[in-house]
Design an enzyme around this catalytic site. Sequence first.
Site, PDB file in Angstrom:
ATOM      1  CE  LYS C  22      -2.673   4.698  -0.819  1.00  0.00           C
ATOM      2  NZ  LYS C  22      -2.610   4.661  -2.086  1.00  0.00           N
ATOM      3  CD  GLN C  23      -0.386   0.998   6.869  1.00  0.00           C
ATOM      4  OE1 GLN C  23      -0.363   1.520   7.982  1.00  0.00           O
ATOM      5  NE2 GLN C  23      -0.031  -0.342   6.949  1.00  0.00           N
ATOM      6  N   GLY C  24      -1.456   2.112   2.213  1.00  0.00           N
ATOM      7  CA  GLY C  24      -1.851   1.307   1.124  1.00  0.00           C
ATOM      8  C   GLY C  24      -1.529  -0.206   1.582  1.00  0.00           C
ATOM      9  CB  ALA C  25      -2.100  -3.200  -0.239  1.00  0.00           C
ATOM     10  CD  GLU C  26       3.716  -2.520  -3.002  1.00  0.00           C
ATOM     11  OE1 GLU C  26       4.507  -3.465  -2.597  1.00  0.00           O
ATOM     12  OE2 GLU C  26       3.785  -1.835  -4.048  1.00  0.00           O
ATOM     13  CB  ALA C  27       3.978   1.701   0.128  1.00  0.00           C
ATOM     14  NE  ARG C  28       4.495   2.390   7.723  1.00  0.00           N
ATOM     15  CZ  ARG C  28       4.813   1.184   8.353  1.00  0.00           C
ATOM     16  NH1 ARG C  28       3.710   0.554   8.523  1.00  0.00           N
ATOM     17  NH2 ARG C  28       5.827   0.737   8.407  1.00  0.00           N
ATOM     18  CE  LYS C  42       4.159   3.386  -3.644  1.00  0.00           C
ATOM     19  NZ  LYS C  42       3.856   3.178  -5.181  1.00  0.00           N
ATOM     20  CG  ASP C 144      -2.196  -1.163  -8.793  1.00  0.00           C
ATOM     21  OD1 ASP C 144      -3.216  -1.837  -9.347  1.00  0.00           O
ATOM     22  OD2 ASP C 144      -1.806  -0.628  -7.932  1.00  0.00           O
TER      23      ASP C 144
END
Lengths: 335, 175, 237
Positions: C22-28, C42, C144
């Site tokens: 996953k490539q999230g908003a602030e972390a891969r 993470k 979150d």
Amino acid sequence: MTVVIGFEGSANKIGVGIIRDGEVLSNPRRTYITPPGQGFLPGETAKHHRGVILTVLQEALDEAGLKAADIDCVAYTKGPGMGAPLVTVAIVARTVAQLWGKPLLGVNHCIGHIEMGRLITNAQNPTVLYVSGGNTQVIAYSERRYRIFGETIDIAVGNCLDRFARVIKISNDPSPGYNIEQMAKKGTKYIELPYTVKGMDVSFSGILSYIEDAAHKLLSASQCSPEDLCFSLQETVFAMLVEITERAMAHCGSQEVLIVGGVGCNLRLQEMMGVMCKERGARLFATDESFCIDNGAMIAQAGWEMFRSGQVTELSDSWITQRYRTDEVEVTWRD
Amino acid sequence: MHLTQVLELFPEYTVTQLLFKDVKNTTELRKMAVNGEIKGALINPSMVVDSFQILVAANKAVHLHKNGKMKTRSLYSEIIFNLSPTNNISEAFKRFGISDSDSAVHIVLVHNKDEILNINDIILKVDGQQIAVDRVSDLTDVAKIKKLYKVAPLEEKCGSLLDAVVCRMATKDVA
Amino acid sequence: MAHSDSVKAGVPSYLKEAQMIKQGAEARVYRGTFLGRSVVIKERFTKLYRHPEVDEKLTRRRTTQEVRSILRCRRAGINAPVVYFVDYTTHCIFLEDIIHSVSVRDHIASAQASEQNPQHLQTLVDKIGEILAQMHDEDVIHGDLTTSNMLLVSGAEDHNMKLVLIDFGLSYISALPEDKGVDLYVLEKAFLSTHPKTETLFERLLKSYTASSKKSPAVIKKLDEVRLRGRKRSMVG
């Protein structure tokens, strides 16, 4: 062909715009500018609008080269915004609609920004960052609503910037935000400020009270310049906005961003958003101050969409409201 | 009987663990570790829940070693320090190192893959009985570990004692 | 012991081989093997849009907060992935891989699609309310809360359902009812925007939260205030 005239005056701008099937025929505007250190008050703003609205209306018609008979629908801002200015503009819109014998249409101000942004940029289904003096929202369309995924839990980003400008007496001409942007370009030192992101929401009141408290101390002790403060404030609040926009994009699987609202014409914000989009392989859409800042054409454009989908506002329903959430409107003109 | 594993993050390194009971020359072994005759960490097996716990400590030691951020003087002392839930170095040695009266020893060796390691050299130095590393659980003092790491019964609802221990080791820098 | 090898070895070269999930908003987020175990890694990467000082401070703070809150939750018996290793130089956290699990988001979506008996989802939200109350009683603010950040471990019966909380990057420690109220407000918005027509289900979640904590009345009061703030906020401009 459908021609819609739009009246906007929910805050300190008064604008009248005419749209014909996606073409902006005219869009004149005036701004009520207050002295440094002062915000605009409802009564005085309404007085300003009353003084110029008929001139602006005449300009809009002349520039478009149209007569009253050419207009198909009269759109006005129903809300949200300041009560007195909203009433002023609604009265004029109502009056001309009756004089001309044209249908009326009350428009949500936020939807106006979104539809104008979509028209100008051709963005199809963007995640929208709507940032202005009164609003901070991250919006995405789903099932007939512009849904709010993230927003401020206290004050709007533009309000935070405006109030900071008052603290260190930055000029309101042409707008406090514009002057902060210019000063920030000369800032070099980063002063750490609170950074508050909660899920897809943000909070600016902590930053404002921190900087209100610290600004004069830092400045009088020559620890930083006013430019450094502008720079640090922009870097902090814009990073927060880009972050929640990216969170919403990740959440919705979206690959387009549209920035609208008065703060949206800030080039540093656009630049930061552009970097984020590039990293994600997404596209950024933004407009310049003629359409980012409140204007009449945006109300005409949203009105055009609504009118074409069969909506009209009866005279008896042509009231205004200071609070009118983006997600209250059923979007009848999109799939 | 010994256990040799490669560190995935540092594939050039392997970690070998050996376990002994009925050891009669603990004092001598300690001296050898101090003067470098044994290049390894000597650990009190009663403080070890599982060989995985040792690996976590060794991996962190190698990582900090490579980044020049170790808190102690050698890789082996760092492994012992990493096992401890606190940042007190002498306390860590007291709890996790061996003392003269101990009769069981858990030996940890870290070596570069190019180095030739003669395990028999180590085995010959220990006057005791080598047993399989996975039998360390027979020697574990569960009550002492729970007390030292402050593991309350509530926590065991969401995982094993090993989970609790490892999680504290990994987060002690900021917890 | 020789250590002449390249300094680049370690986490960065390891991640090159790992499988990004996953490539999230602030972390891969990657999946890999660490000391023989299946792990999720993470990696908080540099966000180029941020001023370097803002970025560095945020990244460091969030890595720290994340592991701190996980430990605090686990101590209180609240399921969260075990932390195996933290690299503060590359801002990577090696976490237990919660195997055989599905996000609550996907679970609710498929339950709604298949229209299975409503009792199951009721049990699920009861459990969520209970766990969040426990978490807030420990003064952990998740920061979150979404249904994507809760994993449901499959296999268990409804009566001993296992829920695991993840993604504590925006978390912090606070005893203030205001912070807890906002935490619930964030969840409410995420919940209702992700899962249409679940108002009654979310109400039930809040009821379970209220019943599970002595401190809940002050929190719910704040939640009501925060909601009202949203509706009453001046929206000029």
